[in-house]
Write a protein that holds these residues in place. Structure first.
Motif, PDB file in Angstrom:
ATOM      1  N   LEU B 260      -5.316  29.079  50.597  1.00 38.55           N
ATOM      2  CA  LEU B 260      -4.468  30.007  49.832  1.00 38.55           C
ATOM      3  C   LEU B 260      -4.571  29.901  48.318  1.00 38.55           C
ATOM      4  CD1 LEU B 260      -1.110  29.885  51.861  1.00 38.55           C
ATOM      5  CD2 LEU B 260      -3.071  31.398  52.177  1.00 38.55           C
ATOM      6  N   VAL B 261      -5.141  28.814  47.800  1.00 38.28           N
ATOM      7  CA  VAL B 261      -5.099  28.595  46.348  1.00 38.28           C
ATOM      8  C   VAL B 261      -5.722  29.782  45.600  1.00 38.28           C
ATOM      9  CG1 VAL B 261      -5.819  27.086  44.454  1.00 38.28           C
ATOM     10  CG2 VAL B 261      -5.177  26.103  46.665  1.00 38.28           C
ATOM     11  N   GLY B 262      -4.947  30.376  44.718  1.00 38.53           N
ATOM     12  CA  GLY B 262      -5.429  31.508  43.931  1.00 38.53           C
ATOM     13  C   GLY B 262      -5.390  32.834  44.671  1.00 38.53           C
ATOM     14  N   LEU B 263      -4.963  32.776  45.944  1.00 39.35           N
ATOM     15  CA  LEU B 263      -4.976  33.978  46.786  1.00 39.35           C
ATOM     16  C   LEU B 263      -3.545  34.413  47.145  1.00 39.35           C
ATOM     17  CD1 LEU B 263      -6.570  36.001  48.537  1.00 39.35           C
ATOM     18  CD2 LEU B 263      -6.700  34.244  50.321  1.00 39.35           C
ATOM     19  N   ALA B 264      -2.728  33.452  47.553  1.00 44.71           N
ATOM     20  CA  ALA B 264      -1.348  33.767  47.926  1.00 44.71           C
ATOM     21  C   ALA B 264      -0.490  32.546  47.619  1.00 44.71           C
ATOM     22  CB  ALA B 264      -1.253  34.115  49.399  1.00 44.71           C
ATOM     23  N   ARG B 265       0.751  32.792  47.183  1.00 53.49           N
ATOM     24  CA  ARG B 265       1.607  31.685  46.779  1.00 53.49           C
ATOM     25  C   ARG B 265       2.857  31.623  47.665  1.00 53.49           C
ATOM     26  NH1 ARG B 265       2.469  31.490  40.497  1.00 53.49           N
ATOM     27  NH2 ARG B 265       3.906  33.218  40.958  1.00 53.49           N
ATOM     28  N   PRO B 266       3.093  30.469  48.277  1.00 56.02           N
ATOM     29  CA  PRO B 266       4.247  30.315  49.171  1.00 56.02           C
ATOM     30  C   PRO B 266       5.564  30.719  48.501  1.00 56.02           C
ATOM     31  CG  PRO B 266       2.754  28.467  49.422  1.00 56.02           C
ATOM     32  CD  PRO B 266       2.225  29.272  48.276  1.00 56.02           C
ATOM     33  N   GLY B 267       5.708  30.441  47.210  1.00 57.27           N
ATOM     34  CA  GLY B 267       6.933  30.845  46.509  1.00 57.27           C
ATOM     35  C   GLY B 267       7.101  32.349  46.505  1.00 57.27           C
ATOM     36  N   ASP B 268       5.993  33.078  46.522  1.00 57.45           N
ATOM     37  CA  ASP B 268       6.048  34.541  46.504  1.00 57.45           C
ATOM     38  C   ASP B 268       6.315  35.117  47.888  1.00 57.45           C
ATOM     39  OD1 ASP B 268       5.419  34.367  43.830  1.00 57.45           O
ATOM     40  OD2 ASP B 268       3.304  34.875  44.080  1.00 57.45           O
ATOM     41  N   PHE B 269       5.987  34.350  48.953  1.00 56.26           N
ATOM     42  CA  PHE B 269       6.243  34.923  50.287  1.00 56.26           C
ATOM     43  C   PHE B 269       7.421  34.259  51.000  1.00 56.26           C
ATOM     44  CE2 PHE B 269       2.086  32.582  51.102  1.00 56.26           C
ATOM     45  CZ  PHE B 269       2.548  31.585  51.952  1.00 56.26           C
ATOM     46  N   GLY B 270       8.363  33.746  50.205  1.00 58.78           N
ATOM     47  CA  GLY B 270       9.665  33.397  50.763  1.00 58.78           C
ATOM     48  C   GLY B 270       9.897  31.959  51.156  1.00 58.78           C
ATOM     49  N   MET B 271       8.935  31.053  50.899  1.00 55.10           N
ATOM     50  CA  MET B 271       9.129  29.647  51.262  1.00 55.10           C
ATOM     51  C   MET B 271      10.064  28.990  50.226  1.00 55.10           C
ATOM     52  SD  MET B 271       7.139  29.563  53.944  1.00 55.10           S
ATOM     53  CE  MET B 271       7.712  31.249  54.139  1.00 55.10           C
ATOM     54  N   ASP B 272      10.902  28.064  50.685  1.00 56.44           N
ATOM     55  CA  ASP B 272      11.833  27.408  49.772  1.00 56.44           C
ATOM     56  C   ASP B 272      11.275  26.109  49.207  1.00 56.44           C
ATOM     57  OD1 ASP B 272      14.280  29.125  50.022  1.00 56.44           O
ATOM     58  OD2 ASP B 272      13.943  28.640  52.131  1.00 56.44           O
ATOM     59  N   VAL B 273      10.535  25.376  50.045  1.00 51.99           N
ATOM     60  CA  VAL B 273      10.004  24.085  49.613  1.00 51.99           C
ATOM     61  C   VAL B 273       8.786  23.759  50.470  1.00 51.99           C
ATOM     62  CG1 VAL B 273      11.770  22.963  51.053  1.00 51.99           C
ATOM     63  CG2 VAL B 273      10.528  21.588  49.385  1.00 51.99           C
TER      64      VAL B 273
END
Lengths: 437, 501
Positions: B260-273
């Motif tokens: 996912l690096v540079g492609l999608a960010r967990p913070g942007d798709f709803g992950m808390d931690v």
């Protein structure tokens, strides 16, 4: 990019095999709102030369050229060249956890040797393949004692490393395992046996004591073991200065010995990576956390080594595992193994004797706060009652003086914790004595 | 099979245990002369000085280097070739990282030296915190956890403290049946009851199953994304919404962040931690099992609970902040595996922002290339698109009597470390393959050749494969015997048996 071994034409060739035209098709299936809409806000890549330059500059912003008397769980010992030479071999450095025994006999045999040497040093029957560090080995040992005894309370001596005790609290609190603290004797700095006995009862799973303790003093294993065992509790014996094991009688009265191996060839590295370890008696083997390597035979009867008793571990037992630990500190344990091999039986004793001698030379010239035997650390009252002011004077002479104790022990705010190892020279110690007089 | 494909059989040195070479009086060290009076160990007190370390080795320097060098040649590492363990991200470990971690002022920095003499080390930590925040899309990062599982523990503790602050820590943590074993083990260590959710027929979390299991007793849902089947959870936003609707938190296991690096960010798709294994995604060496580092990144609402100490800038200088009333406490002594953090920052600097994304693309490319080329020979239980790894099943080969472990052992003869066997547990006979971005096409092709050759061997002579490997120093190590009668240390032979020799 130098770490990416492909030309664009090779990428195109591979895409053609997959049946795609562009790399972007590889992630076209991702939900649109999950995909990043902008590039990462990180600088473009730089050359090896620039990287080395950057870290040299950061290194120059840290203490260098100082004589140091800092200890407290992290010790400056000489690191034999051999330790880095061996640990830099790609077959050790770039290998994985040795699950595939046929391709990892090298790692497995060194871990078996590590386990053996830790047993020889600690007087225990079995040692695991490492924990993250000394501070996390302590709560893991405490939880192990709770499982063994079926009890829930642990009693820890107040002269166990303060950061280790904080980590113990973090781990145990949420599991409903109370931690009680037993006082130290104000005169000797060792565990107050009467206070310890008051805290230990039928609910106590373990008594946790460190020796040499945080103040550098040697604890009395037999007396403490008697208090613990009389109440049916286990004794957990902690060490932060592994070199002391070269000279100190191992606490065979203990049920679990755990500690930190940083002293064995591991650079201080601003706090890590180090290697912790847990050792115990044969009868508690099935409750020990972490990996274990065992000797066995292969299909043709040849001696071989493999990971064993893994039904204790998270990848098999999941929520019923003895611990969640997976990655440990294998490479650091390897460095420690090489260190122990280089020094050997005679060398470790001589090394420990040099530490003892240096610390006693320094100690003889400073006002000691506690009575009783110590190894290579001790507490001394600061000049004018101010360790900070004393350290400011020492810094002018390019010396990092003892650690002020006020933050950890308000009642010792006028004292500092000093450490001397084989790396400290007599001339430096004479300057300390002169400045602190 | 000599000289075909990747390997040729050559001589390899035998070597015994170090203890077996020990002889009294041999030494491998020399200390400088003592410049202070030697102190008698008797000062340690009555009964406190030991006589000697019984059976501790006594060997020379030459024997030490030969011993460990010989043993090293019994190992396989990334430096020798593809190491396709799934979810382990065995990528190239850049050597410059090893060099910079040994920089004088950094390697010898004592954690208790004054802060004004530690600014360089603190700056490195701060820069890495910022980079990981940017990569994960999270506001707050701690670098203290020593490894992935330790990061998981830190993350679940954050959730527990956050919920406690709201009056109720809750009782349950949900994990999918495809999760790594560390997830349930961690939840139990933080005092939660674990409930396992069944994956759907795409190998993904089923939103309706999650919804049914979700209640106000559930503290957190632990999700790995991409999951252990190598598939991006297509309903990830909905998953987060379901958990949040009942006041729960979503923990993301970042073991597979290399996709996912540079492609999608967990913070942007709803992950808390989440945690991120720096020894996977950020290229720091596995070293035969460690050390690692398990950075934890969290959204702003969890920041007050982060472990102490926290980095803080005051008047342009870095300082460690210990006065954090809501903190979960300390998770380990000092400030984390700093030497590993240095290597991770060095890696990020080498790639830079655009390079990290290219690396991700190449990781996806390599996995999908292997999938396409191996699909004609091995069963692919889930057809969902692959990210950075692909999971086959042994079902076709099993009909001939060869299982995933047999194929793995035979792969060793072809000069490759095996893939991950028998995990994830939702795939019977799993063969989990993650090549990473640092494999050249040529190496991947050799791997495909080997796998295809083995598939053919199983068709014609399955019994032959069952006894592999043939070309290794030891073969089919007896793990059952090791566990039944554990020998966990060397012991000196007794005088009687010595006499018998």
């Amino acid at each position: 990019m130098r770490y990416l071994p492909k030309s664009d034409s090779e990428r195109q060739e591979m895409l053609a095999v997959i049946g795609m035209k562009s790399l972007d098709e590889l992630h076209a299936h991702l939900p649109a709102d999950a995909v990043m809409k902008r590039p990462l806000d990180l600088a473009p890549g730089v050359s090896e030369y620039e990287i080395v330059d950057f870290f040299k500059a950061r290194g120059a912003e840290c203490a260098s050229g100082y004589a140091s008397f800092l200890g407290a769980g992290v010790y400056a010992h000489y690191r034999p060249v051999m330790c880095d030479v061996i640990a830099s071999r790609g077959e050790f450095l770039t290998s994985y956890t040795p699950y595939q025994a046929e391709m990892a006999q090298g790692t497995l045999m060194t871990i078996f040797e590590f386990q053996t040497m830790i047993c020889q040093l600690t007087g225990m029957d079995v040692a695991n393949a490492s924990m993250y560090d000394g501070s996390t080995a302590v709560p893991e040992a405490a939880m192990m004692a709770c499982r063994i005894t079926g009890r829930d309370k642990v009693v820890v001596a107040r002269n166990v490393h303060p950061e280790y005790r904080q980590v113990l609290d973090t781990y145990l609190k949420r599991q409903g395992l109370p931690v009680e603290t037993a006082a130290y004797d104000a005169k000797r700095g060792t565990v107050d046996l009467d206070d310890l006995a008051r805290h230990v009862d039928g609910h106590t799973a373990a008594v946790i004591v460190q020796s040499p303790n945080f103040f550098g003093g040697i604890e009395h294993a037999a007396a403490i073991a008697e208090i613990a065992h009389k109440a049916g509790a286990l004794l957990i014996w902690v060490f932060t200065e592994a070199v002391s094991l070269g000279l100190l009688e191992p606490a065979t009265e203990a049920d679990i010995v755990c500690g930190e191996l940083q002293s064995f060839a591991i650079s201080p590295s601003y706090g890590g990576p180090y290697a912790g370890v847990i050792a115990t008696k044969e009868k508690f083997i099935r409750q020990i956390p972490g990996r274990l390597v065992g000797e066995t035979r292969d299909a043709d009867g040849r001696r071989a080594f493999c990971l064993t008793l893994s039904t204790r571990e998270q990848h098999i037992r999941r929520e019923k595992a003895t611990s969640n630990i997976c990655t440990n500190q294998a490479l650091i344990a390897l460095m420690a193994t090489v260190f122990m091999s280089v020094y050997g039986k005679q060398g470790l004793r001589e090394l420990a004797t040099q530490n003892l001698s240096k610390a006693h030379y320094l100690g003889s010239r400073l006002p000691l706060r506690f009575e009783g035997p110590f190894f290579n650390e001790f507490v001394a009252k600061a000049k004018g009652g101010s360790p900070a002011a004393q350290n400011a004077l020492l810094r002018e002479r390019k010396i990092l003086g003892g650690i002020p104790l006020g933050d950890f022990y308000p009642e010792l705010a006028d004292c500092a914790l000093w450490c001397a190892t084989e790396m400290n020279k007599k001339t430096e110690m004479d300057v300390v004595a002169e400045v602190c007089a | 099979m000599s000289g075909t494909g990747k390997t040729v059989q050559v001589l390899n040195q035998n070597e015994g245990l170090l203890f077996e070479q020990s002889s009294p009086g041999k030494i491998g060290y020399q200390l400088p002369p003592l410049d202070v009076p030697e102190v008698d160990p008797k000062v340690l007190g009555a009964g406190n000085a030991r006589a000697g370390i019984e059976d501790f080795p006594e060997v020379s320097e030459v024997e030490v280097i030969r011993h460990f060098t010989r043993l090293s040649t019994w190992n396989y590492g990334i430096d020798l070739g593809l190491f396709p363990l799934g979810s382990c991200t065995m990528k190239y470990n850049p050597r410059v990282n090893e060099l910079v971690a040994r920089t004088e002022g950094l390697a010898w920095a004592h954690p208790y030296q004054p802060e004004d003499l530690s600014q360089g080390a603190m700056e490195i930590t701060a820069q890495l915190e910022r980079a990981i925040g940017e990569i994960t899309g999270m506001e707050s990062v701690t670098l203290q956890p020593a490894a992935g599982a330790h990061g998981e523990m830190t993350g679940i503790l954050l959730i527990r403290s956050y919920l406690e602050k709201q009056g109720n820590p809750r009782k349950i943590v949900l994990v999918p049946d495809s999760a790594h074993g560390t997830n349930p083990a961690t939840a139990a260590m933080v005092g939660y009851e674990v409930r396992t959710l069944k994956s759907n027929d795409k190998g993904m979390v089923d939103p309706s199953t999650l919804e049914a299991a979700m209640s106000e007793d559930v503290a957190a849902f632990m999700v790995t994304n991409p999951n252990t089947v190598g598939v991006f959870e297509e309903n990830i936003a909905q998953i987060a919404a379901i958990v949040h609707a009942k006041g729960g938190q979503v923990y993301m296991d970042g073991a597979n962040m290399n996709a996912l690096v540079g492609l999608a960010r967990p913070g942007d798709f709803g992950m808390d931690v989440m945690h991120l294994n720096l020894h996977k995604t950020m290229s720091t060496p596995h070293g035969g099992g460690g050390p690692g580092a398990g950075a934890v990144a969290a959204r702003a609402h969890l920041e007050p609970f982060m472990p102490t100490p926290r980095l803080k800038q005051v008047n342009g200088s870095w300082t460690w902040d210990y006065s954090r009333p809501d903190t979960i406490g300390k998770v380990r002594a000092f400030y984390g595996n700093f030497g590993v953090l240095v290597r991770a920052l060095s890696y990020i600097m080498a790639h830079g922002g655009p390079g990290l994304r290219t690396a991700t693309m190449d990781a996806l490319l390599n996995a999908n290339y292997l999938r396409k080329r191996l699909e004609p020979y091995f069963d692919l239980p889930y057809q969902s698109p692959s990210m950075h790894e692909v999971v086959f099943s042994h079902s076709r080969q099993e009909k001939k009597g060869a299982k995933t472990m047999d194929i793995a052992k035979r792969l060793i003869d072809y000069g490759f470390h095996p893939y991950t066997t028998a995990f994830p547990m939702i795939v019977p006979g799993a063969m989990m393959i993650e090549p990473t971005e640092t494999e050249p096409k040529q190496e991947l092709d050799l791997f495909v050749d080997a796998m295809v050759a083995i598939a053919k061997e199983i068709e014609t002579d399955p019994a032959f494969v069952l006894k592999a490997p043939y070309n290794t120093r030891v073969s089919r190590v007896d793990e059952t015997m090791a566990a039944r009668k554990p020998i966990l240390r060397w012991r000196a032979p007794s005088p009687q048996s010595r006499a018998a020799d």
